[in-house]
Design a protein around this motif. Structure first.
Motif, short mmCIF file in Angstrom:
data_model
loop_
_atom_site.label_atom_id
_atom_site.label_comp_id
_atom_site.label_asym_id
_atom_site.label_seq_id
_atom_site.Cartn_x
_atom_site.Cartn_y
_atom_site.Cartn_z
N GLY A 1 0.79 -1.22 0.00
CA GLY A 1 0.00 0.00 0.00
C GLY A 1 0.82 1.27 0.00
O GLY A 1 0.29 2.36 0.18
N CYS A 2 2.13 1.16 -0.24
CA CYS A 2 3.00 2.33 -0.19
C CYS A 2 2.61 3.39 -1.21
O CYS A 2 2.80 4.57 -1.00
CB CYS A 2 4.45 1.91 -0.38
SG CYS A 2 4.77 1.17 -2.00
N ASP A 3 2.03 2.98 -2.31
CA ASP A 3 1.65 3.92 -3.37
C ASP A 3 0.32 4.61 -3.09
O ASP A 3 0.02 5.65 -3.67
CB ASP A 3 1.55 3.18 -4.70
CG ASP A 3 0.53 2.07 -4.67
OD1 ASP A 3 0.54 1.30 -3.68
OD2 ASP A 3 -0.28 1.96 -5.59
N ILE A 4 -0.46 4.07 -2.17
CA ILE A 4 -1.81 4.60 -1.93
C ILE A 4 -1.77 6.00 -1.34
O ILE A 4 -2.49 6.89 -1.80
CB ILE A 4 -2.61 3.63 -1.04
CG1 ILE A 4 -2.82 2.31 -1.79
CG2 ILE A 4 -3.94 4.25 -0.64
CD1 ILE A 4 -3.43 1.22 -0.95
N ALA A 5 -0.95 6.22 -0.34
CA ALA A 5 -0.88 7.54 0.30
C ALA A 5 -0.44 8.61 -0.69
O ALA A 5 -0.85 9.77 -0.60
CB ALA A 5 0.06 7.49 1.49
N GLU A 6 0.40 8.22 -1.64
CA GLU A 6 0.89 9.17 -2.64
C GLU A 6 -0.05 9.28 -3.84
O GLU A 6 0.21 10.05 -4.76
CB GLU A 6 2.28 8.74 -3.11
CG GLU A 6 3.30 8.74 -1.99
CD GLU A 6 4.64 8.21 -2.43
OE1 GLU A 6 4.90 8.14 -3.65
OE2 GLU A 6 5.43 7.86 -1.55
#
Length: 79
Positions: A32-37
């Protein structure tokens, strides 16, 4: 609302059949690292290679992390 089929999770995907697939990137996206960005993820490839399975597997990972998901309609590119 649409539910994810449990057989479409990433653990059920045979990554070995796609030797050019970047497994590290798939694992990173599953965190989910891409979700916040708010980074869009595009999955492209030939018919029958598992694009939908990967998309639904990543969506399932996001839902398990408490994120609402949306998947756009597949785009077919004609040569």
């Amino acid at each position: 609302s649409r539910r994810f089929p449990l057989w479409q999770i990433l653990d059920a995907f045979d990554l070995a059949r796609l030797p050019n697939l970047n497994r590290a990137l798939i694992d990173e996206l599953a965190t989910g690292c891409d979700i916040a960005e708010k980074v869009p993820v595009r999955i492209a490839g030939s018919c029958g290679t598992g694009k939908s399975h990967l998309a639904e597997g990543l969506g399932y990972c996001a839902v398990r992390q408490g994120v609402d998901t949306q998947c756009s309609q597949p785009v077919t590119q004609l040569a």
